[in-house]
Scaffold this motif. Structure first.
Motif, mmCIF file in Angstrom:
data_model
loop_
_atom_site.group_PDB
_atom_site.id
_atom_site.type_symbol
_atom_site.label_atom_id
_atom_site.label_comp_id
_atom_site.label_asym_id
_atom_site.label_seq_id
_atom_site.Cartn_x
_atom_site.Cartn_y
_atom_site.Cartn_z
ATOM 1 N N VAL A 112 57.552 -28.208 -51.442
ATOM 2 C CA VAL A 112 56.771 -27.055 -51.020
ATOM 3 C C VAL A 112 57.677 -26.085 -50.274
ATOM 4 C CG1 VAL A 112 56.020 -28.090 -48.817
ATOM 5 C CG2 VAL A 112 54.607 -26.340 -49.902
ATOM 6 N N ALA A 113 57.417 -24.803 -50.433
ATOM 7 C CA ALA A 113 58.164 -23.759 -49.727
ATOM 8 C C ALA A 113 57.152 -22.801 -49.105
ATOM 9 C CB ALA A 113 59.082 -23.027 -50.692
ATOM 10 N N VAL A 114 57.206 -22.659 -47.795
ATOM 11 C CA VAL A 114 56.295 -21.778 -47.068
ATOM 12 C C VAL A 114 57.115 -20.641 -46.467
ATOM 13 C CG1 VAL A 114 54.637 -21.595 -45.169
ATOM 14 C CG2 VAL A 114 54.797 -23.730 -46.486
ATOM 15 N N THR A 115 56.785 -19.406 -46.841
ATOM 16 C CA THR A 115 57.446 -18.253 -46.250
ATOM 17 C C THR A 115 56.913 -18.090 -44.838
ATOM 18 O OG1 THR A 115 57.602 -17.239 -48.417
ATOM 19 C CG2 THR A 115 57.945 -15.801 -46.521
ATOM 20 N N MET A 116 57.824 -18.072 -43.875
ATOM 21 C CA MET A 116 57.411 -18.077 -42.470
ATOM 22 C C MET A 116 57.302 -16.674 -41.871
ATOM 23 S SD MET A 116 56.836 -21.197 -41.849
ATOM 24 C CE MET A 116 56.538 -21.003 -40.104
ATOM 25 N N ASN A 117 57.915 -15.715 -42.483
ATOM 26 C CA ASN A 117 57.843 -14.339 -41.979
ATOM 27 C C ASN A 117 57.985 -13.404 -43.168
ATOM 28 O OD1 ASN A 117 60.539 -14.774 -42.597
ATOM 29 N ND2 ASN A 117 61.314 -13.596 -40.881
ATOM 30 N N ARG A 118 57.545 -12.197 -43.009
ATOM 31 C CA ARG A 118 57.672 -11.197 -44.068
ATOM 32 C C ARG A 118 56.989 -11.639 -45.354
ATOM 33 N NH1 ARG A 118 63.568 -8.825 -44.029
ATOM 34 N NH2 ARG A 118 63.033 -7.264 -42.516
ATOM 35 N N GLY A 119 56.803 -10.724 -46.240
ATOM 36 C CA GLY A 119 56.257 -11.047 -47.540
ATOM 37 C C GLY A 119 57.365 -11.521 -48.462
ATOM 38 N N PHE A 120 56.995 -12.301 -49.427
ATOM 39 C CA PHE A 120 57.979 -12.789 -50.379
ATOM 40 C C PHE A 120 57.360 -12.773 -51.757
ATOM 41 C CE2 PHE A 120 60.317 -16.042 -52.720
ATOM 42 C CZ PHE A 120 61.615 -15.622 -52.490
ATOM 43 N N THR A 121 57.989 -12.071 -52.675
ATOM 44 C CA THR A 121 57.504 -12.032 -54.037
ATOM 45 C C THR A 121 58.328 -13.008 -54.853
ATOM 46 O OG1 THR A 121 56.888 -9.728 -53.786
ATOM 47 C CG2 THR A 121 57.075 -10.565 -56.029
#
Length: 190
Positions: A81-90
Motif C-alpha cells: 500500500v502507498a499513502v500520499t501523506m501531503n499534496r495531491g498525487f496523480t
C-alpha cells in the motif's frame, strides 16, 4: 476463502477520521509484497526512505513541504500500500507496468463529492476502469451506490478495496510501521 461479500469489523470512514486521514486520503494498493518494487513504481528517491509509523510520518511532513511524501509498506499477502501523506498525487498508468495491478482511490472530505474521485483500476500499464463498475464487479454486487451520500460512497470504495486485497483498514493497519519516501518533483517527467 472468498471475500467478495465480507464486511469490515469497523467503519472505514470512522477509522480514517480517527487517524486524521479523511480530509485527504490518496492511496494505492499494488499487487506486490515487495516494498522496494512498490516504491519504484512511485518513482521515489530510494535513499529518502525513513521507516516510521503513521504518527511519525505526520511529524515528518510538517517539516517538509517541498516534495510529495508517500508512506509505503505491506498491506496484506500479495499486496502493498502507498499513502500520499501531503499534496495531491496523480498516479500514472505506468505504475502498473510489468503485469501489475494497482487500485487507486482518493477523496477529499472537505469537498463532499466524488465526481472525479473514487477508485480506479490499472493493470499492466492500462487504465481498466472504475472498480465496482467495471473490474471486480462481483465484489460490489451487494453494495449500492445509488442515492448514497459522500460518506457512504467512501465506505463503499474502501470496502471494495478490502474485498479485493484481502484486508480491510483496521487498527493494526494504522499502527503498522511503513517507509516514508520522497517523490522528486520531476519524477514523472523522466
Amino acid at each position: 476463502m472468498s471475500l467478495s461479500r465480507a464486511m469490515p469489523a469497523e467503519s472505514q470512514w470512522d477509522l480514517l477520521e480517527e487517524h486524521l486521514l479523511n480530509s485527504r486520503f490518496d492511496v494505492a494498493w499494488i499487487d506486490t509484497e515487495e516494498i522496494g518494487e512498490a516504491a519504484e513504481r512511485f518513482r521515489v528517491d530510494p535513499g529518502s526512505g525513513v521507516p516510521c509509523d503513521l504518527d511519525t510520518a505526520f511529524d515528518l511532513i510538517e517539516n517538509d513541504g517541498q516534495e510529495t511524501l508517500v508512506w509505503i509498506g505491506t498491506h496484506s499477502p500479495g499486496w502493498s500500500v502507498a499513502v500520499t501523506m501531503n499534496r495531491g498525487f496523480t498516479l500514472s498508468e505506468e505504475a502498473s507496468t510489468g503485469g501489475r495491478g494497482v487500485l487507486a482511490h482518493w477523496h477529499m472530505a472537505g469537498l463532499y463529492e466524488l465526481a472525479d474521485e473514487g477508485m480506479v483500476y490499472y493493470h499492466d500499464g492500462e487504465h481498466m476502469g472504475r472498480v465496482g463498475e467495471e473490474a471486480f464487479r462481483d465484489h460490489a454486487l451487494d453494495l449500492d451506490l445509488d442515492g448514497a451520500g459522500f460518506r457512504e460512497q467512501v465506505e463503499y470504495y474502501l470496502i471494495l478495496a478490502g474485498r479485493i486485497t484481502g484486508r480491510f483498514l483496521d487498527r493494526e493497519w494504522f499502527a503498522a510501521s511503513r517507509v516514508l519516501y520522497r517523490v522528486p518533483g520531476d519524477a514523472w517527467s523522466r
